[in-house]
Design a protein around this motif. Structure first.
Motif, mmCIF file in Angstrom:
data_model
loop_
_atom_site.group_PDB
_atom_site.id
_atom_site.type_symbol
_atom_site.label_atom_id
_atom_site.label_comp_id
_atom_site.label_asym_id
_atom_site.label_seq_id
_atom_site.Cartn_x
_atom_site.Cartn_y
_atom_site.Cartn_z
ATOM 1 N N GLN A 1 53.408 94.983 -40.022
ATOM 2 C CA GLN A 1 53.109 95.870 -38.910
ATOM 3 C C GLN A 1 52.998 95.026 -37.653
ATOM 4 O OE1 GLN A 1 49.227 98.020 -38.495
ATOM 5 N NE2 GLN A 1 50.445 99.782 -39.175
ATOM 6 N N ARG A 2 53.636 95.462 -36.592
ATOM 7 C CA ARG A 2 53.645 94.677 -35.342
ATOM 8 C C ARG A 2 52.326 94.858 -34.607
ATOM 9 N NH1 ARG A 2 59.446 96.107 -34.681
ATOM 10 N NH2 ARG A 2 58.747 97.894 -33.447
ATOM 11 N N ARG A 3 51.287 94.522 -35.255
ATOM 12 C CA ARG A 3 49.944 94.546 -34.714
ATOM 13 C C ARG A 3 49.207 93.357 -35.292
ATOM 14 N NH1 ARG A 3 48.368 99.297 -32.714
ATOM 15 N NH2 ARG A 3 46.186 98.859 -33.175
ATOM 16 N N ARG A 4 48.130 92.972 -34.649
ATOM 17 C CA ARG A 4 47.367 91.825 -35.153
ATOM 18 C C ARG A 4 46.485 92.229 -36.331
ATOM 19 N NH1 ARG A 4 46.538 86.966 -31.107
ATOM 20 N NH2 ARG A 4 48.664 86.994 -30.293
ATOM 21 N N TYR A 5 46.025 93.476 -36.297
ATOM 22 C CA TYR A 5 45.190 93.994 -37.390
ATOM 23 C C TYR A 5 45.848 95.269 -37.901
ATOM 24 C CZ TYR A 5 41.788 90.699 -35.633
ATOM 25 O OH TYR A 5 41.170 89.545 -35.229
ATOM 26 N N SER B 1 46.646 98.845 -39.160
ATOM 27 C CA SER B 1 46.024 100.123 -38.856
ATOM 28 C C SER B 1 46.724 101.234 -39.615
ATOM 29 C CB SER B 1 46.110 100.415 -37.351
ATOM 30 O OG SER B 1 45.678 101.727 -37.080
ATOM 31 N N ASP B 2 45.912 102.121 -40.236
ATOM 32 C CA ASP B 2 46.458 103.276 -40.950
ATOM 33 C C ASP B 2 47.078 104.300 -40.004
ATOM 34 O OD1 ASP B 2 43.766 103.312 -43.402
ATOM 35 O OD2 ASP B 2 45.659 102.204 -43.321
ATOM 36 N N TYR B 3 46.771 104.191 -38.720
ATOM 37 C CA TYR B 3 47.236 105.188 -37.761
ATOM 38 C C TYR B 3 48.687 104.959 -37.356
ATOM 39 C CZ TYR B 3 42.383 106.610 -37.310
ATOM 40 O OH TYR B 3 41.116 107.058 -37.571
ATOM 41 N N TYR B 4 49.232 103.831 -37.748
ATOM 42 C CA TYR B 4 50.591 103.502 -37.366
ATOM 43 C C TYR B 4 51.406 103.174 -38.608
ATOM 44 C CZ TYR B 4 48.382 103.007 -32.822
ATOM 45 O OH TYR B 4 47.672 103.237 -31.680
ATOM 46 N N PRO B 5 52.675 103.515 -38.598
ATOM 47 C CA PRO B 5 53.503 103.179 -39.760
ATOM 48 C C PRO B 5 53.812 101.690 -39.789
ATOM 49 C CG PRO B 5 54.870 104.109 -38.038
ATOM 50 C CD PRO B 5 53.455 104.203 -37.554
ATOM 51 N N ALA B 6 54.144 101.210 -40.970
ATOM 52 C CA ALA B 6 54.635 99.838 -41.069
ATOM 53 C C ALA B 6 55.993 99.746 -40.375
ATOM 54 C CB ALA B 6 54.763 99.424 -42.523
ATOM 55 N N SER C 1 53.987 85.297 -37.933
ATOM 56 C CA SER C 1 52.586 84.941 -37.701
ATOM 57 C C SER C 1 51.884 85.895 -36.742
ATOM 58 C CB SER C 1 52.485 83.505 -37.173
ATOM 59 O OG SER C 1 53.130 83.400 -35.921
ATOM 60 N N THR C 2 52.626 86.755 -36.077
ATOM 61 C CA THR C 2 52.010 87.705 -35.146
ATOM 62 C C THR C 2 51.793 89.075 -35.789
ATOM 63 O OG1 THR C 2 54.118 88.527 -34.264
ATOM 64 C CG2 THR C 2 53.180 86.566 -33.225
ATOM 65 N N TYR C 3 52.235 89.264 -37.030
ATOM 66 C CA TYR C 3 52.164 90.571 -37.683
ATOM 67 C C TYR C 3 50.997 90.659 -38.650
ATOM 68 C CZ TYR C 3 57.082 91.229 -36.289
ATOM 69 O OH TYR C 3 58.249 91.347 -35.582
ATOM 70 N N ALA C 4 50.368 91.820 -38.690
ATOM 71 C CA ALA C 4 49.483 92.137 -39.807
ATOM 72 C C ALA C 4 50.361 92.485 -41.005
ATOM 73 C CB ALA C 4 48.578 93.309 -39.455
ATOM 74 N N MET C 5 49.875 92.157 -42.182
ATOM 75 C CA MET C 5 50.654 92.389 -43.393
ATOM 76 C C MET C 5 49.860 93.235 -44.378
ATOM 77 S SD MET C 5 53.492 90.814 -42.843
ATOM 78 C CE MET C 5 54.216 90.833 -44.492
ATOM 79 N N GLY C 6 50.581 93.960 -45.190
ATOM 80 C CA GLY C 6 49.922 94.795 -46.185
ATOM 81 C C GLY C 6 50.654 94.770 -47.513
ATOM 82 N N TRP C 7 49.900 95.039 -48.555
ATOM 83 C CA TRP C 7 50.468 95.265 -49.888
ATOM 84 C C TRP C 7 50.180 96.702 -50.286
ATOM 85 C CZ3 TRP C 7 53.663 92.131 -52.508
ATOM 86 C CH2 TRP C 7 53.688 90.782 -52.182
ATOM 87 N N PHE C 8 51.196 97.343 -50.842
ATOM 88 C CA PHE C 8 51.091 98.708 -51.306
ATOM 89 C C PHE C 8 51.730 98.773 -52.690
ATOM 90 C CE2 PHE C 8 49.772 100.731 -47.338
ATOM 91 C CZ PHE C 8 50.043 99.718 -46.436
#
Length: 123
Positions: free
Chosen positions: A99-103, A105-110, A30-37
């Motif tokens: 990603q261990r961020r709330r939002y 970001s393309d600047y950081y790796p997953a 619940s603390t991670y931002a998530m992405g689909w690729f």
């Protein structure tokens, strides 16, 4: 350590729908931002959609806007990708990422990746 497991892929006709799921095993989902690729044969992996830790913020690639919807259920440690009006060009292996961020970001790796699930759209 998070483990991500995607499911829900398959073969569908043009115009059809699929819902992908990504189940996370850790207690900090619940603390991670998530992405689909996704990655099509012979092509580089590309961004599809991201969702913030709370689900309040989403972002989509232009190619899927209006057709795909990303959502999450933190109580179930799961993020979803609802895919409607599928096209042959959506054919790819779909991966979820954390990603261990709330939002996101393309600047950081997953930080974590799933193993992928195949989506094939027939014409």
């Amino acid at each position: 350590q998070e483990q991500l497991v995607e499911s829900g892929g398959g073969l569908v006709q043009t115009g059809g729908s699929l819902r992908l799921s990504c189940l996370a095993s850790g207690r900090t989902f619940s603390t991670y931002a998530m992405g689909w690729f996704r990655q099509a044969p012979g092509k580089e992996r590309e961004f599809v959609a991201t969702i913030s830790w709370s689900g309040s913020s989403t972002n989509y690639a232009d190619s899927v806007k209006g057709r795909f919807t990303v959502s999450r259920d933190n109580a179930k440690n799961t993020v979803y990708l609802q895919m409607n009006s599928l096209k042959p060009e959506d054919t790819a292996v779909y991966y979820c990422a954390a990603q261990r961020r709330r939002y996101y970001s393309d600047y950081y790796p997953a930080n974590y990746w799933g193993q992928g699930t195949q989506v094939t759209v027939s014409s």
